[in-house]
Design an enzyme around this catalytic site. Structure first.
Site, PDB file in Angstrom:
ATOM      1  N   GLU A 206     -17.301  64.013  49.495  1.00  8.51           N
ATOM      2  CA  GLU A 206     -18.627  63.396  49.380  1.00  8.51           C
ATOM      3  C   GLU A 206     -19.731  64.123  50.164  1.00  8.51           C
ATOM      4  O   GLU A 206     -20.413  63.527  51.007  1.00  8.51           O
ATOM      5  CB  GLU A 206     -18.553  61.920  49.793  1.00  8.51           C
ATOM      6  CG  GLU A 206     -17.635  61.112  48.873  1.00  8.51           C
ATOM      7  CD  GLU A 206     -17.592  59.626  49.195  1.00  8.51           C
ATOM      8  OE1 GLU A 206     -18.014  59.232  50.297  1.00  8.51           O
ATOM      9  OE2 GLU A 206     -17.132  58.854  48.334  1.00  8.51           O
TER      10      GLU A 206
ATOM     11  N   GLU B 232     -11.667  58.568  43.691  1.00 10.77           N
ATOM     12  CA  GLU B 232     -11.726  57.268  44.365  1.00 10.77           C
ATOM     13  C   GLU B 232     -12.350  56.224  43.442  1.00 10.77           C
ATOM     14  O   GLU B 232     -13.309  56.520  42.730  1.00 10.77           O
ATOM     15  CB  GLU B 232     -12.587  57.309  45.637  1.00 10.77           C
ATOM     16  CG  GLU B 232     -12.033  58.097  46.789  1.00 10.77           C
ATOM     17  CD  GLU B 232     -12.948  58.016  48.018  1.00 10.77           C
ATOM     18  OE1 GLU B 232     -13.797  57.090  48.080  1.00 10.77           O
ATOM     19  OE2 GLU B 232     -12.822  58.880  48.901  1.00 10.77           O
TER      20      GLU B 232
END
Length: 342
Positions: free
Chosen positions: A164, A277
């Protein structure tokens, strides 16, 4: 003597087979269904947020039908602050031990750099050039050591360069980071599949930020995205105006449309997709949570994505596997696996 030669030849063939090159598309197919072992090795120190990983985790994970694990790992606290930025050998060995426990259960492994806030949050998202040369060189040094240390692992181990980055780093910075980290990885891992994303935009938009020329420059890349939308459901009740239920026709259409957009982009650039995710707070309505997981799984599978559910341990808000009790959240499993898959 003849028997010894035959045994030696078989050993070589088996070793070569275990390190055989696997295309990104085939690897995504083999990754299938996965689970994150979150908040353990990505804590400042393993054990800070959840008990250290044990071999039985992987026994239980494999037993219910998962094909791979994503192991988020933080390297910062285990790496020297000054050149040559040496990673603690004991930490490298610990990570290797955990990976091999997973492999013992015939689970593939995604290994990443996770929770590296010192690097990601040092600069602003609007900056076109990374602001700290020292941090940059430290990150390159970390991956140089990871790449060399795990170079003898079979291709069932995949590298994910950084988790991320897009919340704090621009598209241009992440493009450059991808290029330089991949060049380092390729010195010792010329055909290992590597997972990448882009900067400046999150969720389904993240992979779409990757420089197309970079995608075409290497035949062993897989693009990834994370999906926690809508956060007015997945983060109930912490998000303002959130609600515990999900599953209207509009809800499902929104999910399917988002995934289709990723698929269309991936087909255009000829790169397979990994959904690294997705998750829902356990405080949500159990039936809605199960339906959400079911629809994510069905849609991802229909489009050829591999996926990994986020599970962050007993103290977290998103839990699928209660590790200390060796128990699974039944509603989550009902959504993640049909009877035929278990």
């Amino acid at each position: 003597m003849k028997t010894a030669l035959i045994y030696s030849a078989l050993t070589v063939l088996l070793t070569q087979a275990s390190f055989a090159e696997t295309s990104p598309s085939e690897m995504v197919r083999q990754l299938g269904a996965g689970i994150n072992i979150g908040n353990v090795m990505s804590a400042p120190q393993e054990g800070n947020w959840a008990k250290p990983i044990e071999p039985f985790y992987f026994e239980d994970i494999r037993a219910v039908g998962f094909d791979h694990v994503r192991i988020p790992v933080r390297w910062d606290q285990h790496t020297d602050q000054s050149p040559p930025y040496r990673i603690d050998p004991d930490w490298l060995l610990r990570v290797k031990t955990v990976i091999e426990w997973a492999q013992d259960e015939d689970l593939k492994v995604v290994l990443n750099a996770h929770g590296e806030h010192w690097f990601i949050e040092a600069c602003g998202k609007r900056e076109e050039f990374y602001c700290s040369p020292e941090n940059w060189q430290r990150m390159l040094a970390i991956w140089a050591q990871i790449s060399a240390y795990f170079s003898d692992q079979p291709d069932a181990l995949l590298f994910e360069l950084i988790n991320e980055p897009y919340f704090h780093l621009s598209k241009k910075v992440v493009d450059k980071l991808n290029q330089e980290l991949l060049a380092i990885v390729r010195k010792h891992n010329p055909t290992r599949n590597v997972l990448i994303t882009g900067g400046g935009a999150n969720s389904i938009h993240a992979p779409m930020q990757i420089d197309p020329a970079f995608i075409q420059s290497d035949p062993h890349l897989i693009a990834w995205f994370h999906y926690h939308w809508p956060n007015t459901f997945t983060k109930y009740p912490e998000t303002k105006n959130s609600q515990p239920t999900w599953g209207t026709g509009e809800d499902i259409a929104f999910l399917e449309d988002n995934f289709l957009r990723v698929k269309q982009w991936a087909d255009q650039h000829q790169i397979p997709i990994y959904l690294g995710e997705y998750g829902v707070n356990n405080s949500s309505d159990p039936r809605s949570r199960a339906l959400y997981f079911k629809k994510v799984k069905e849609t991802a599978k229909s489009l050829g994505f591999a996926d990994a559910i986020w599970c962050a341990g007993p103290k977290a808000k998103k839990v699928v596997y209660y590790r200390e009790k060796r128990q699974w959240d039944k509603n989550s499993l009902d959504g993640l696996f049909s009877d035929s898959e278990q």
